[in-house]
Design a protein around this motif. Structure first.
Motif, mmCIF file in Angstrom:
data_model
loop_
_atom_site.group_PDB
_atom_site.id
_atom_site.type_symbol
_atom_site.label_atom_id
_atom_site.label_comp_id
_atom_site.label_asym_id
_atom_site.label_seq_id
_atom_site.Cartn_x
_atom_site.Cartn_y
_atom_site.Cartn_z
ATOM 1 N N ALA A 102 0.829 -1.041 -0.102
ATOM 2 C CA ALA A 102 0.003 0.011 -0.101
ATOM 3 C C ALA A 102 0.937 1.368 0.074
ATOM 4 O O ALA A 102 0.582 2.081 -0.674
ATOM 5 C CB ALA A 102 -0.873 0.035 1.062
ATOM 6 N N ALA A 103 1.992 1.200 0.841
ATOM 7 C CA ALA A 103 2.920 2.237 0.956
ATOM 8 C C ALA A 103 3.437 2.708 -0.787
ATOM 9 O O ALA A 103 3.682 3.847 -1.076
ATOM 10 C CB ALA A 103 3.798 1.966 1.864
ATOM 11 N N LYS A 104 3.940 1.435 -1.113
ATOM 12 C CA LYS A 104 4.518 1.681 -2.658
ATOM 13 C C LYS A 104 3.622 2.356 -3.381
ATOM 14 O O LYS A 104 3.698 3.222 -4.197
ATOM 15 C CB LYS A 104 5.061 0.228 -2.724
ATOM 16 N N LYS A 105 2.202 1.748 -3.501
ATOM 17 C CA LYS A 105 1.198 2.300 -4.284
ATOM 18 C C LYS A 105 1.040 3.680 -4.233
ATOM 19 O O LYS A 105 0.879 4.347 -4.916
ATOM 20 C CB LYS A 105 0.061 1.711 -4.112
ATOM 21 N N LYS A 106 0.900 4.018 -2.741
ATOM 22 C CA LYS A 106 0.775 5.349 -2.452
ATOM 23 C C LYS A 106 1.979 6.418 -2.905
ATOM 24 O O LYS A 106 1.637 7.419 -3.524
ATOM 25 C CB LYS A 106 0.685 5.635 -0.701
#
Length: 202
Positions: A18-22
């Motif tokens: 999720a952090a990467k996507k964000k």
């Protein structure tokens, strides 16, 4: 215990993803903003360039529309006006609907109505010449300025298209007139210029 550890790893993996996507989304958003800003900047530059081009075309059109018979006087008028209003603290006033160059509250050149219509009768201006009035008045196109100004050293000239005198002489008169009425600080500014002090010569 093993199930709990696996669940934790799964949750951590989800958070990392999720952090990467964000982070990726934020980068894309920033890149999009930069691209949009660049497009706007380019568009603004093009618009400015287009305006300049249009202004240049209009100026050319105006110049091309000038009657060839008075074109030399138009050029003379523009050069002398540019010189006068380029002197320290000079500004344009319009007493009686005519053009006058002032420094502070004092006039140092009366340009009169130097529109193209009036230029058919010649280019005219009046200047205060405390030092070279006698020399100027010896020329066929010069005479004492009316309304009693002639007694104070003011000289008026009316220059015909075929009898344009040397430009340095005319700009020299303008500077002499400026020096005659300008505050000392303004005269000092003029003296500090590399090209100041043009003498009135014949």
């Amino acid at each position: 215990m093993a199930k709990k550890t696996a669940a934790k790893k799964k949750t951590a993996a989800k958070k990392k993803t999720a952090a990467k996507k964000k982070k990726t989304a934020a980068k894309k958003k920033t890149a999009a903003k930069k691209k949009t800003a660049a497009k706007k900047k380019t568009a603004a530059k093009k618009k400015t360039a287009a305006k300049k081009k249009t202004a240049a075309k209009k100026k050319t059109a105006v110049n091309n529309s000038v009657d060839p018979e008075i074109a030399p006087l138009v050029d003379l008028r523009d050069e002398l006006r540019a010189h006068a209003f380029g002197l320290p603290g000079a500004w344009e006033d319009h007493p009686w609907g005519e053009s006058a160059a002032k420094v502070g509250k004092k006039v140092f050149v009366f340009f009169g109505q130097s529109t193209t219509a009036y230029l058919r009768e010649g280019f005219g201006m009046s200047v205060k010449l405390p030092h070279s009035a006698d020399l100027a008045l010896s020329l066929p196109f010069a005479e004492p300025t009316g309304y009693g100004l002639g007694r104070a050293g003011w000289v008026s000239v009316r220059i015909a298209r075929d009898e344009i005198p040397p430009l340095p002489m005319l700009t020299g008169w303008i500077e002499e007139s400026f020096r005659a009425v300008a505050p000392k600080a303004r005269v000092a500014e003029l003296d500090a210029r590399p090209t100041s002090g043009v003498a009135a010569t014949m």
